[in-house]
Design a protein around this motif. Structure first.
Motif, PDB file in Angstrom:
ATOM      1  N   ARG A 113       0.842  -1.196   0.000  1.00  0.00           N
ATOM      2  CA  ARG A 113       0.000   0.000   0.000  1.00  0.00           C
ATOM      3  C   ARG A 113       0.873   1.241   0.000  1.00  0.00           C
ATOM      4  O   ARG A 113       1.825   1.333   0.773  1.00  0.00           O
ATOM      5  CB  ARG A 113      -0.902  -0.011   1.236  1.00  0.00           C
ATOM      6  CG  ARG A 113      -1.818   1.197   1.352  1.00  0.00           C
ATOM      7  CD  ARG A 113      -2.607   1.163   2.644  1.00  0.00           C
ATOM      8  NE  ARG A 113      -3.288   2.425   2.894  1.00  0.00           N
ATOM      9  CZ  ARG A 113      -3.732   2.805   4.079  1.00  0.00           C
ATOM     10  NH1 ARG A 113      -3.570   2.022   5.120  1.00  0.00           N
ATOM     11  NH2 ARG A 113      -4.337   3.973   4.236  1.00  0.00           N
ATOM     12  N   ALA A 114       0.548   2.182  -0.864  1.00  0.00           N
ATOM     13  CA  ALA A 114       1.231   3.476  -0.862  1.00  0.00           C
ATOM     14  C   ALA A 114       0.582   4.368   0.182  1.00  0.00           C
ATOM     15  O   ALA A 114      -0.632   4.586   0.163  1.00  0.00           O
ATOM     16  CB  ALA A 114       1.151   4.131  -2.234  1.00  0.00           C
ATOM     17  N   LEU A 115       1.382   4.878   1.095  1.00  0.00           N
ATOM     18  CA  LEU A 115       0.887   5.740   2.157  1.00  0.00           C
ATOM     19  C   LEU A 115       1.250   7.189   1.826  1.00  0.00           C
ATOM     20  O   LEU A 115       2.417   7.517   1.597  1.00  0.00           O
ATOM     21  CB  LEU A 115       1.498   5.332   3.503  1.00  0.00           C
ATOM     22  CG  LEU A 115       1.166   3.906   3.956  1.00  0.00           C
ATOM     23  CD1 LEU A 115       1.934   3.545   5.214  1.00  0.00           C
ATOM     24  CD2 LEU A 115      -0.333   3.752   4.192  1.00  0.00           C
ATOM     25  N   TRP A 116       0.241   8.041   1.841  1.00  0.00           N
ATOM     26  CA  TRP A 116       0.409   9.426   1.385  1.00  0.00           C
ATOM     27  C   TRP A 116       0.607  10.385   2.550  1.00  0.00           C
ATOM     28  O   TRP A 116      -0.085  10.297   3.568  1.00  0.00           O
ATOM     29  CB  TRP A 116      -0.819   9.868   0.589  1.00  0.00           C
ATOM     30  CG  TRP A 116      -0.894   9.238  -0.759  1.00  0.00           C
ATOM     31  CD1 TRP A 116      -1.587   8.115  -1.108  1.00  0.00           C
ATOM     32  CD2 TRP A 116      -0.223   9.683  -1.941  1.00  0.00           C
ATOM     33  NE1 TRP A 116      -1.399   7.846  -2.446  1.00  0.00           N
ATOM     34  CE2 TRP A 116      -0.566   8.779  -2.982  1.00  0.00           C
ATOM     35  CE3 TRP A 116       0.622  10.742  -2.226  1.00  0.00           C
ATOM     36  CZ2 TRP A 116      -0.085   8.927  -4.283  1.00  0.00           C
ATOM     37  CZ3 TRP A 116       1.098  10.892  -3.530  1.00  0.00           C
ATOM     38  CH2 TRP A 116       0.741   9.981  -4.530  1.00  0.00           C
ATOM     39  N   GLY A 117       1.543  11.309   2.378  1.00  0.00           N
ATOM     40  CA  GLY A 117       1.787  12.263   3.434  1.00  0.00           C
ATOM     41  C   GLY A 117       2.508  13.505   2.963  1.00  0.00           C
ATOM     42  O   GLY A 117       2.870  13.654   1.791  1.00  0.00           O
ATOM     43  N   ASP A 118       2.729  14.396   3.912  1.00  0.00           N
ATOM     44  CA  ASP A 118       3.423  15.668   3.679  1.00  0.00           C
ATOM     45  C   ASP A 118       4.616  15.711   4.619  1.00  0.00           C
ATOM     46  O   ASP A 118       4.455  15.660   5.843  1.00  0.00           O
ATOM     47  CB  ASP A 118       2.464  16.826   3.971  1.00  0.00           C
ATOM     48  CG  ASP A 118       3.037  18.196   3.620  1.00  0.00           C
ATOM     49  OD1 ASP A 118       4.242  18.281   3.314  1.00  0.00           O
ATOM     50  OD2 ASP A 118       2.273  19.189   3.673  1.00  0.00           O
ATOM     51  N   ARG A 158     -11.238  21.602   4.352  1.00  0.00           N
ATOM     52  CA  ARG A 158     -11.084  20.173   4.635  1.00  0.00           C
ATOM     53  C   ARG A 158     -10.397  19.520   3.445  1.00  0.00           C
ATOM     54  O   ARG A 158     -10.544  19.971   2.302  1.00  0.00           O
ATOM     55  CB  ARG A 158     -12.452  19.526   4.858  1.00  0.00           C
ATOM     56  CG  ARG A 158     -12.409  18.111   5.394  1.00  0.00           C
ATOM     57  CD  ARG A 158     -13.801  17.641   5.771  1.00  0.00           C
ATOM     58  NE  ARG A 158     -13.760  16.447   6.596  1.00  0.00           N
ATOM     59  CZ  ARG A 158     -14.801  15.969   7.260  1.00  0.00           C
ATOM     60  NH1 ARG A 158     -15.979  16.586   7.174  1.00  0.00           N
ATOM     61  NH2 ARG A 158     -14.695  14.875   8.001  1.00  0.00           N
ATOM     62  N   LEU A 159      -9.636  18.453   3.695  1.00  0.00           N
ATOM     63  CA  LEU A 159      -9.023  17.686   2.619  1.00  0.00           C
ATOM     64  C   LEU A 159     -10.057  16.792   1.940  1.00  0.00           C
ATOM     65  O   LEU A 159     -11.044  16.387   2.566  1.00  0.00           O
ATOM     66  CB  LEU A 159      -7.894  16.804   3.173  1.00  0.00           C
ATOM     67  CG  LEU A 159      -6.647  17.506   3.693  1.00  0.00           C
ATOM     68  CD1 LEU A 159      -5.689  16.483   4.298  1.00  0.00           C
ATOM     69  CD2 LEU A 159      -5.952  18.274   2.578  1.00  0.00           C
ATOM     70  N   SER A 160      -9.815  16.473   0.671  1.00  0.00           N
ATOM     71  CA  SER A 160     -10.713  15.552  -0.032  1.00  0.00           C
ATOM     72  C   SER A 160     -10.698  14.179   0.614  1.00  0.00           C
ATOM     73  O   SER A 160     -11.729  13.488   0.669  1.00  0.00           O
ATOM     74  CB  SER A 160     -10.300  15.429  -1.505  1.00  0.00           C
ATOM     75  OG  SER A 160      -8.996  14.848  -1.611  1.00  0.00           O
ATOM     76  N   ARG A 161      -9.529  13.769   1.114  1.00  0.00           N
ATOM     77  CA  ARG A 161      -9.333  12.500   1.803  1.00  0.00           C
ATOM     78  C   ARG A 161      -8.257  12.701   2.852  1.00  0.00           C
ATOM     79  O   ARG A 161      -7.327  13.493   2.640  1.00  0.00           O
ATOM     80  CB  ARG A 161      -8.843  11.416   0.826  1.00  0.00           C
ATOM     81  CG  ARG A 161      -9.844  11.033  -0.243  1.00  0.00           C
ATOM     82  CD  ARG A 161      -9.133  10.619  -1.521  1.00  0.00           C
ATOM     83  NE  ARG A 161      -8.558  11.753  -2.230  1.00  0.00           N
ATOM     84  CZ  ARG A 161      -7.851  11.653  -3.346  1.00  0.00           C
ATOM     85  NH1 ARG A 161      -7.614  10.473  -3.874  1.00  0.00           N
ATOM     86  NH2 ARG A 161      -7.369  12.736  -3.935  1.00  0.00           N
ATOM     87  N   PRO A 162      -8.329  11.995   3.964  1.00  0.00           N
ATOM     88  CA  PRO A 162      -7.267  12.140   4.960  1.00  0.00           C
ATOM     89  C   PRO A 162      -5.913  11.715   4.397  1.00  0.00           C
ATOM     90  O   PRO A 162      -5.828  10.909   3.468  1.00  0.00           O
ATOM     91  CB  PRO A 162      -7.703  11.185   6.086  1.00  0.00           C
ATOM     92  CG  PRO A 162      -9.160  10.950   5.870  1.00  0.00           C
ATOM     93  CD  PRO A 162      -9.373  11.055   4.386  1.00  0.00           C
ATOM     94  N   LEU A 163      -4.860  12.272   4.954  1.00  0.00           N
ATOM     95  CA  LEU A 163      -3.521  11.779   4.690  1.00  0.00           C
ATOM     96  C   LEU A 163      -3.223  10.615   5.641  1.00  0.00           C
ATOM     97  O   LEU A 163      -3.899  10.440   6.659  1.00  0.00           O
ATOM     98  CB  LEU A 163      -2.491  12.884   4.863  1.00  0.00           C
ATOM     99  CG  LEU A 163      -2.533  14.020   3.837  1.00  0.00           C
ATOM    100  CD1 LEU A 163      -1.562  15.129   4.225  1.00  0.00           C
ATOM    101  CD2 LEU A 163      -2.237  13.513   2.435  1.00  0.00           C
ATOM    102  N   ASP A 164      -2.205   9.846   5.314  1.00  0.00           N
ATOM    103  CA  ASP A 164      -1.803   8.722   6.161  1.00  0.00           C
ATOM    104  C   ASP A 164      -0.756   9.128   7.186  1.00  0.00           C
ATOM    105  O   ASP A 164      -0.635   8.500   8.233  1.00  0.00           O
ATOM    106  CB  ASP A 164      -1.240   7.582   5.297  1.00  0.00           C
ATOM    107  CG  ASP A 164      -2.268   7.041   4.328  1.00  0.00           C
ATOM    108  OD1 ASP A 164      -3.330   6.596   4.780  1.00  0.00           O
ATOM    109  OD2 ASP A 164      -2.008   7.083   3.103  1.00  0.00           O
ATOM    110  N   TRP A 165       0.001  10.175   6.889  1.00  0.00           N
ATOM    111  CA  TRP A 165       1.079  10.593   7.782  1.00  0.00           C
ATOM    112  C   TRP A 165       1.472  12.036   7.496  1.00  0.00           C
ATOM    113  O   TRP A 165       1.207  12.550   6.398  1.00  0.00           O
ATOM    114  CB  TRP A 165       2.308   9.681   7.640  1.00  0.00           C
ATOM    115  CG  TRP A 165       2.872   9.591   6.235  1.00  0.00           C
ATOM    116  CD1 TRP A 165       2.512   8.704   5.263  1.00  0.00           C
ATOM    117  CD2 TRP A 165       3.864  10.447   5.650  1.00  0.00           C
ATOM    118  NE1 TRP A 165       3.219   8.945   4.110  1.00  0.00           N
ATOM    119  CE2 TRP A 165       4.066   9.997   4.319  1.00  0.00           C
ATOM    120  CE3 TRP A 165       4.616  11.518   6.117  1.00  0.00           C
ATOM    121  CZ2 TRP A 165       4.981  10.604   3.459  1.00  0.00           C
ATOM    122  CZ3 TRP A 165       5.526  12.123   5.262  1.00  0.00           C
ATOM    123  CH2 TRP A 165       5.701  11.661   3.947  1.00  0.00           C
ATOM    124  N   VAL A 166       2.102  12.656   8.457  1.00  0.00           N
ATOM    125  CA  VAL A 166       2.627  14.016   8.312  1.00  0.00           C
ATOM    126  C   VAL A 166       3.872  14.143   9.176  1.00  0.00           C
ATOM    127  O   VAL A 166       3.936  13.588  10.274  1.00  0.00           O
ATOM    128  CB  VAL A 166       1.587  15.072   8.747  1.00  0.00           C
ATOM    129  CG1 VAL A 166       2.241  16.412   9.031  1.00  0.00           C
ATOM    130  CG2 VAL A 166       0.523  15.265   7.675  1.00  0.00           C
TER     131      VAL A 166
END
Length: 692
Positions: A113-118, A158-166
């Motif tokens: 799974r690709a986990l998305w973050g900033d 609000r974001l369109s979808r939550p992020l997984d990490w920051v």
């Protein structure tokens, strides 16, 4: 799950049954074989678990046979009691990943799974951001995990979808002190400069922006009041800061990384910033006070600081350099910060401490520049090339030491000379937002800082200004996010993926991308619906290494991309190759590997544009062109086994509205002609390197 749907395995039985009926009978037959337990025996924990154990046993026997564990010459399906027959050929064999199961999702030891973050976010605790921003670290983390907030100026967001990490990366310099200036702490008000800033912060927003620019200039020149540099205050605020972050870290759901940005601006204004990312929790992170530029602006001193932290705490930490386009030639200089020749020890230490590089963010894109890549029609993307952070003018010869592609090529050159590559980095992205809001999407862009929140005149507001030199609001880039191929959503797993460079950068869309290199990928592999199994088994993922080409073979690459589920279709996938030729000269080439539609390359080798469905006035586009997914196996047609090289994939979307188009529509304004209204978003994978 894998990014592509997995095809069904073929099942053969002693009777003519459908696959579903055969599986049902497997479970039923296994259940019927069980002996009745004595009346006084405890009830089994789970009847289903016992059935599963029997089924698993049969599949293990099947796997053993398919890997040569059965009788020699056995080519027929394997039988296990009344389980029926499972054809070994129906379950793909692996070379190094171990046994596979009927379930294509079982036994996976690789990231699925690709986990998305900033990896680059500022809040009101950053010295410069705090001149305007009111979003706290806790607010920012709640927003990133999907909650709705109000921006500094009261706009619901609000974001369109939550992020997984920051990663929380507020500046270490004067961390958390801006609030004291804003509220007029009497001790701080003894300083005339701080009193002036207090008045600006509580007045017109543009006055706050001007004060922030003044503070940044003072920080880069080393002229900040001493009260802002107190190390005891920093340690106290660091302990409070890490406590907030710890509160929002929820392994398995949302990962909140402890971090900070070290922000040297020598020159003044030559941006050599680094984001520090801790693998650890607060208990280790607070054992050493963050490094500030009040102590040093030399990156080698930062690496020493990192080494001391790891030695004393037992923790782990890495650094991600800021996009180099504002460094005026220093980010990837071919000498040390102090002007000394680079050494092998330097190269090894930089490679170890800085495994990733921020290739795109709000202050422009840093993959390449049209002056460096004149044959690349996609090179001029969100270019910021006026000067450094203080907008001191940039000289053309500085560009080659600021952009990722050229740095990767220089890394090959240095590796040949030194025996180690200082610029062996994977690719990451971040917003560098100073609003506390991780808004990297074109249709949801809240700007660099609160002074350029959405509004009818934002496009002409000043984003940066020094001594008459300006960057206007419309020049901001709505970017970006980092995708990490991690085994789970935790600090440890995500950090480990960063350290091994298994990441890719996106300018905003959350497209899914796989990129593998090896020697034996075939065209048939591109037809599989489980590219990860094939990729990890036959090659190395993005961020990996190939070496010593087998006799007569060229490297092959399996690359796959799936569009953002709520985004635009894909135009094409390209593979960018950089190498040193036989004369030791740097070379690069962009290969169109797979694309949408039935386009054919022209006489110049260039693929025609995909088209354009953007209606700028309505700020919409249509997915009537492009492709939702692209996958291919590509073999390097120009490979020389004696030449060092790197390869990375670039995935291009079809044209879509830029954030300025959304702004024009929502506020019913007309943008000046020089303002771009259409963009082609993209993703960049970490490279795969070849070493002879």
């Amino acid at each position: 799950m894998n990014i592509f749907k997995t095809g069904s395995a073929t099942i053969s039985c002693r009777h003519r049954l459908t696959a579903g009926t055969a599986l049902a009978l497997v479970i039923l037959a296994t259940a019927c074989q069980r002996e009745s337990p004595p009346k006084d025996a405890p009830e089994p924990e789970s009847r289903a678990n016992n059935v599963a154990d029997k089924s698993s046993e049969a599949l293990v026997q099947t796997t053993a046979a398919q890997q040569g564990g059965g009788e020699k010459g056995t080519e027929h399906p394997v039988q296990s009691g009344d389980m029926g027959l499972i054809d070994p050929k129906a379950i793909m064999q692996t070379r190094k990943l171990g046994p596979r199961s009927f379930s294509p999702y079982a036994n996976r030891t690789f990231p699925s799974r690709a986990l998305w973050g900033d990896q680059h976010l500022h809040t009101s605790w950053s010295f410069d951001a705090g001149f305007l921003a009111t979003i706290t670290p806790g607010d920012a983390l709640r927003f990133a995990r999907g909650e709705q907030l109000k921006s500094t100026f009261g706009v619901p967001v609000r974001l369109s979808r939550p992020l997984d990490w920051v990663v929380m990366t507020d500046h270490s310099d004067s961390l958390g002190v801006t609030a004291e200036i804003r509220k007029g702490n009497p001790e701080y008000m003894q300083e005339p400069t701080l009193k002036q800033w207090n008045q600006a912060m509580n007045g017109d927003p543009q006055d706050s922006v001007a004060a922030a620019m003044e503070a940044i200039a003072a920080q880069s020149k080393g002229t900040l009041p001493d009260i802002l540099k107190n190390p005891k205050t920093l340690q106290s605020n660091w302990e409070k800061y890490t406590e907030i972050i710890e509160k929002y870290n929820e392994p398995g759901r949302f990962t909140a990384f402890i971090g900070y940005e070290w922000t040297p601006n020598p020159g003044p204004g030559n941006n050599l910033h680094r984001n520090l990312v801790y693998r650890d929790g607060r208990d280790k992170a607070i054992q050493q006070t963050p490094l500030t530029t009040y102590e040093t602006v030399n990156p080698e001193d930062l690496w020493k600081w990192m080494a001391r932290y790891e030695e004393t705490s037992g923790g782990r930490i890495l650094a991600i350099p800021h996009n180099g386009n504002l460094s005026n030639g220093l980010m990837f200089a071919m000498e040390t910060y102090t002007g000394q020749p680079l050494t092998k020890a330097y190269a090894l230490e930089r490679q170890k401490r800085e495994p990733l590089y921020e290739v795109t963010q709000i202050k422009g894109d840093g993959e390449t520049h049209p002056a460096l890549s004149p044959n690349d029609e996609f090179a001029d993307f969100e270019s910021w090339d006026k000067g450094n952070l203080n907008l001191l003018p940039k000289k053309p010869e500085m560009l080659q030491f600021e952009y990722a592609r050229e740095a990767l090529k220089n890394g090959l050159l240095l590796e040949r000379e030194l025996g180690a590559n200082p610029f062996k980095f994977g690719l990451a992205a971040g917003t560098d937002s100073h609003t506390g809001l991780t808004t990297g999407a074109e249709d949801n862009f809240f700007g660099k800082h609160p002074g350029v929140e959405p509004g009818p005149e934002r496009y002409k507001h000043v984003t940066l200004s020094f001594e008459g030199r300006e960057v206007l609001g419309w020049e901001m880039s709505a970017a970006g996010y980092t995708a990490v191929w991690a085994t789970e959503n935790s600090r440890e797993a995500i950090w480990d993926a960063m350290a091994r460079r298994e990441t890719y950068a996106s300018t905003g869309p959350r497209m899914l991308v796989r990129f593998f290199g090896g020697w034996d990928f075939t065209e048939e592999d591109a037809g599989a619906r489980d590219p990860a199994w094939i990729g990890y088994d036959k090659g190395v993922p993005m961020g990996g290494d190939l070496s010593k080409a087998p006799q007569g073979k060229s490297p092959t690459f399996l690359v796959a991309a799936l569009r953002d589920p709520i985004g635009a279709n894909l135009d094409r996938i390209q593979i960018i190759k950089g190498w040193l030729d036989q004369d030791g000269k740097k070379q690069e080439k962009v290969y169109d590997v797979v694309w949408s539609g039935d386009r054919k390359a022209g006489a110049d080798g260039k693929l025609p544009p995909v088209g354009n469905t953007v209606d700028v006035e309505k700020a919409v586009w249509y997915n009537t062109i492009g492709a939702p997914e692209l996958i291919s196996v590509w073999k390097d047609p120009d490979f020389d086994p004696g030449e060092r090289a790197f390869y990375y994939a670039r995935i291009i979307e079809i044209p879509t509205p830029r954030w300025t188009a959304y702004e024009a529509k929502r506020f019913n304004i007309k943008m000046p002609d020089e303002v771009p209204m259409i963009t082609q978003e993209r993703a960049y994978t970490s490279p795969i390197w070849y070493t002879p």
